[in-house]
Motif scaffolding. Structure first.
Motif, PDB file in Angstrom:
ATOM      1  N   SER A 242       0.833  -1.203   0.000  1.00  0.00           N
ATOM      2  CA  SER A 242       0.000   0.000   0.000  1.00  0.00           C
ATOM      3  C   SER A 242       0.868   1.253   0.000  1.00  0.00           C
ATOM      4  O   SER A 242       1.618   1.514   0.952  1.00  0.00           O
TER       5      SER A 242
ATOM      6  N   LEU B 204       0.124   4.109   0.609  1.00  0.00           N
ATOM      7  CA  LEU B 204      -0.214   5.045   1.688  1.00  0.00           C
ATOM      8  C   LEU B 204       0.981   5.208   2.631  1.00  0.00           C
ATOM      9  O   LEU B 204       1.172   6.267   3.218  1.00  0.00           O
TER      10      LEU B 204
ATOM     11  N   HIS C 161      -1.079  -1.215  -4.295  1.00  0.00           N
ATOM     12  CA  HIS C 161      -2.388  -0.862  -3.742  1.00  0.00           C
ATOM     13  C   HIS C 161      -2.463   0.649  -3.520  1.00  0.00           C
ATOM     14  O   HIS C 161      -1.621   1.237  -2.839  1.00  0.00           O
TER      15      HIS C 161
ATOM     16  N   ASP D 239      -4.694   3.646  -1.973  1.00  0.00           N
ATOM     17  CA  ASP D 239      -5.778   3.938  -1.044  1.00  0.00           C
ATOM     18  C   ASP D 239      -6.328   5.332  -1.303  1.00  0.00           C
ATOM     19  O   ASP D 239      -5.733   6.338  -0.900  1.00  0.00           O
TER      20      ASP D 239
ATOM     21  N   HIS E 239      -8.213   0.969  -4.254  1.00  0.00           N
ATOM     22  CA  HIS E 239      -9.178   0.797  -3.163  1.00  0.00           C
ATOM     23  C   HIS E 239      -9.850   2.145  -2.898  1.00  0.00           C
ATOM     24  O   HIS E 239      -9.237   3.056  -2.339  1.00  0.00           O
TER      25      HIS E 239
ATOM     26  N   MET F 242     -12.034   4.427  -0.943  1.00  0.00           N
ATOM     27  CA  MET F 242     -12.722   4.671   0.329  1.00  0.00           C
ATOM     28  C   MET F 242     -13.401   6.029   0.194  1.00  0.00           C
ATOM     29  O   MET F 242     -13.017   7.028   0.832  1.00  0.00           O
TER      30      MET F 242
ATOM     31  N   PRO G  17     -11.192   1.422   8.093  1.00  0.00           N
ATOM     32  CA  PRO G  17     -10.397   2.106   7.083  1.00  0.00           C
ATOM     33  C   PRO G  17     -10.153   3.581   7.409  1.00  0.00           C
ATOM     34  O   PRO G  17     -10.912   4.201   8.141  1.00  0.00           O
ATOM     35  N   GLY G  18      -9.064   4.102   6.836  1.00  0.00           N
ATOM     36  CA  GLY G  18      -8.770   5.520   6.998  1.00  0.00           C
ATOM     37  C   GLY G  18      -7.315   5.820   7.284  1.00  0.00           C
ATOM     38  O   GLY G  18      -6.832   6.893   6.931  1.00  0.00           O
ATOM     39  N   PHE G  19      -6.636   4.878   7.903  1.00  0.00           N
ATOM     40  CA  PHE G  19      -5.246   5.155   8.301  1.00  0.00           C
ATOM     41  C   PHE G  19      -4.386   3.894   8.201  1.00  0.00           C
ATOM     42  O   PHE G  19      -4.898   2.795   8.396  1.00  0.00           O
ATOM     43  N   GLY G  20      -3.120   4.103   7.917  1.00  0.00           N
ATOM     44  CA  GLY G  20      -2.176   2.997   7.964  1.00  0.00           C
ATOM     45  C   GLY G  20      -1.713   2.788   9.399  1.00  0.00           C
ATOM     46  O   GLY G  20      -1.997   3.612  10.274  1.00  0.00           O
ATOM     47  N   GLY G  21      -1.047   1.688   9.630  1.00  0.00           N
ATOM     48  CA  GLY G  21      -0.402   1.460  10.917  1.00  0.00           C
ATOM     49  C   GLY G  21      -1.320   1.092  12.069  1.00  0.00           C
ATOM     50  O   GLY G  21      -0.916   1.186  13.228  1.00  0.00           O
TER      51      GLY G  21
ATOM     52  N   ASP H  34      -6.827  -6.437   4.210  1.00  0.00           N
ATOM     53  CA  ASP H  34      -6.195  -5.109   4.227  1.00  0.00           C
ATOM     54  C   ASP H  34      -6.283  -4.491   5.621  1.00  0.00           C
ATOM     55  O   ASP H  34      -7.396  -4.255   6.120  1.00  0.00           O
ATOM     56  N   GLY H  35      -5.116  -4.218   6.193  1.00  0.00           N
ATOM     57  CA  GLY H  35      -5.064  -3.534   7.491  1.00  0.00           C
ATOM     58  C   GLY H  35      -4.329  -4.353   8.542  1.00  0.00           C
ATOM     59  O   GLY H  35      -4.789  -5.446   8.889  1.00  0.00           O
ATOM     60  N   GLY H  36      -3.183  -3.845   8.976  1.00  0.00           N
ATOM     61  CA  GLY H  36      -2.451  -4.533  10.041  1.00  0.00           C
ATOM     62  C   GLY H  36      -1.850  -5.864   9.626  1.00  0.00           C
ATOM     63  O   GLY H  36      -1.550  -6.697  10.484  1.00  0.00           O
TER      64      GLY H  36
ATOM     65  N   GLY I  80       0.990  -2.062   4.224  1.00  0.00           N
ATOM     66  CA  GLY I  80       1.499  -0.699   4.144  1.00  0.00           C
ATOM     67  C   GLY I  80       2.707  -0.522   5.034  1.00  0.00           C
ATOM     68  O   GLY I  80       3.854  -0.681   4.608  1.00  0.00           O
ATOM     69  N   SER I  81       2.455  -0.243   6.315  1.00  0.00           N
ATOM     70  CA  SER I  81       3.570   0.078   7.210  1.00  0.00           C
ATOM     71  C   SER I  81       4.546  -1.086   7.374  1.00  0.00           C
ATOM     72  O   SER I  81       5.760  -0.877   7.352  1.00  0.00           O
TER      73      SER I  81
HETATM   74  C1  DX5 Z   1      -6.469   1.560   5.488  1.00  0.00           C
HETATM   75  C2  DX5 Z   1      -6.026   1.227   4.095  1.00  0.00           C
HETATM   76  C3  DX5 Z   1      -4.918   0.245   4.053  1.00  0.00           C
HETATM   77  C4  DX5 Z   1      -3.643   0.709   4.735  1.00  0.00           C
HETATM   78  C5  DX5 Z   1      -2.961  -0.480   5.277  1.00  0.00           C
HETATM   79  O1  DX5 Z   1      -7.597   2.348   5.439  1.00  0.00           O
HETATM   80  O2  DX5 Z   1      -7.093   0.690   3.330  1.00  0.00           O
HETATM   81  O3  DX5 Z   1      -4.642  -0.193   2.729  1.00  0.00           O
HETATM   82  O4  DX5 Z   1      -2.765   1.375   3.861  1.00  0.00           O
HETATM   83  O5  DX5 Z   1      -1.881  -0.067   6.040  1.00  0.00           O
HETATM   84  P1  DX5 Z   1      -1.242  -0.980   7.160  1.00  0.00           P
HETATM   85  O6  DX5 Z   1      -0.689  -2.209   6.446  1.00  0.00           O
HETATM   86  O7  DX5 Z   1      -0.174  -0.118   7.731  1.00  0.00           O
HETATM   87  O8  DX5 Z   1      -2.304  -1.352   8.124  1.00  0.00           O
END
Ligand code: DX5
Ligand code: ZN
Length: 232
Positions: A6, A8, A31, A33, A64, A66, A139-143, A174-176, A196-197
């Motif tokens: 991702s 992001l 990916h 976002d 993706h 959102m 959804p909304g943030f990485g990490g 997707d996420g964590g 992502g992170s």
């Molecule tokens: C969250 C995004 C994800 C995000 C994942 O809203 O849809 O794609 O970038 O980031 P990590 O892997 O850091 O959770």
């Protein structure tokens, strides 16, 4: 397993270089976002940025959305070079129509569900999708921290797809997602993992990709070669 890093979590000041580095590291999907500040609190990039970077990369663009009412922008993202376009079931009133329109425009169609959205939202659109995205964070943030309720949902989704004769449908999480939870996610039925992170914080990218691929294979469901086939 396909890994879709991702962007992001990448440095937005050097996206073109990052895309090239991902390519030479052996990554095949990327990916994007897209956030609108309404469906999710955050805002990111949109079709114009993706279109600009399409020229710099031949990676598979997994987009993706959102955003609220994604049906208003499907043609824009097609023109921007999206190959997989994912909409949230919660964000579009006429989900079946939106998915059919994505395919009509020549893209693969994906549907995403937030962690609290039940799988029953998919019951009557299984024939209209190439991929289901299960959000494993809000959804909304990485990490953010991975929600363990995702495992049971994944297993149920796999059973649902098998029962509907749609075993070939991709299932994205997707996420964590990190190397540590990858074996359990693949064992529960994930075929595409977004990271992502966990991916971007630890270069070099080739080594990260190898770590994820190795973790996925340790789940006993390694499917080397699937990336090339799916992109073709
Ligand atoms: C969250 C995004 C994800 C995000 C994942 O809203 O849809 O794609 O970038 O980031 P990590 O892997 O850091 O959770
Ligand atoms: Zn995403």
């Amino acid at each position: 397993m396909i890994l879709s890093p991702s962007l992001l979590s990448a440095d937005c000041g050097r996206l073109a270089e990052t895309l090239a580095e991902l390519r030479s590291a052996g990554v095949e999907w990327v990916h994007w976002d897209v956030m609108d500040g309404h469906f999710v609190p955050n805002m990111t990039f949109g079709q114009h940025v993706i279109k600009g970077l399409r020229k710099a990369s031949d990676l598979f663009f997994d987009v993706h959305l959102m955003i609220e009412e994604p049906e208003r922008y499907l043609a824009d993202f097609q023109a921007a070079g999206a190959q997989m376009l994912v909409v949230h079931a919660e964000a579009t009133r006429h989900l079946q129509r939106t998915l059919a329109e994505i395919r009509r425009l020549g893209m693969q169609a994906g549907v995403a569900l937030n962690p609290a959205t039940p799988l029953s939202a998919l019951e009557y659109v299984l024939d209209d999708v190439d991929m289901v995205l299960l959000m494993s964070v809000n959804p909304g943030f990485g990490g953010q921290t991975f929600l363990p309720s995702t495992y049971a949902k994944l297993r149920r989704l796999r059973a649902m797809l098998d029962a509907a004769g749609r075993s070939g449908c991709l299932v994205q999480v997707d996420g964590g997602v990190d190397v540590e939870n990858t074996p359990a996610l693949v064992a529960a039925g994930a075929s595409v993992l977004v990271s992502g992170s966990a991916f971007f914080k630890k270069p070099p990218y080739a080594e990260r990709l190898r770590a994820f691929t190795k973790a996925a294979a340790s789940a006993g469901r390694g499917d080397a070669g699937a990336q090339g086939v799916l992109i073709a």
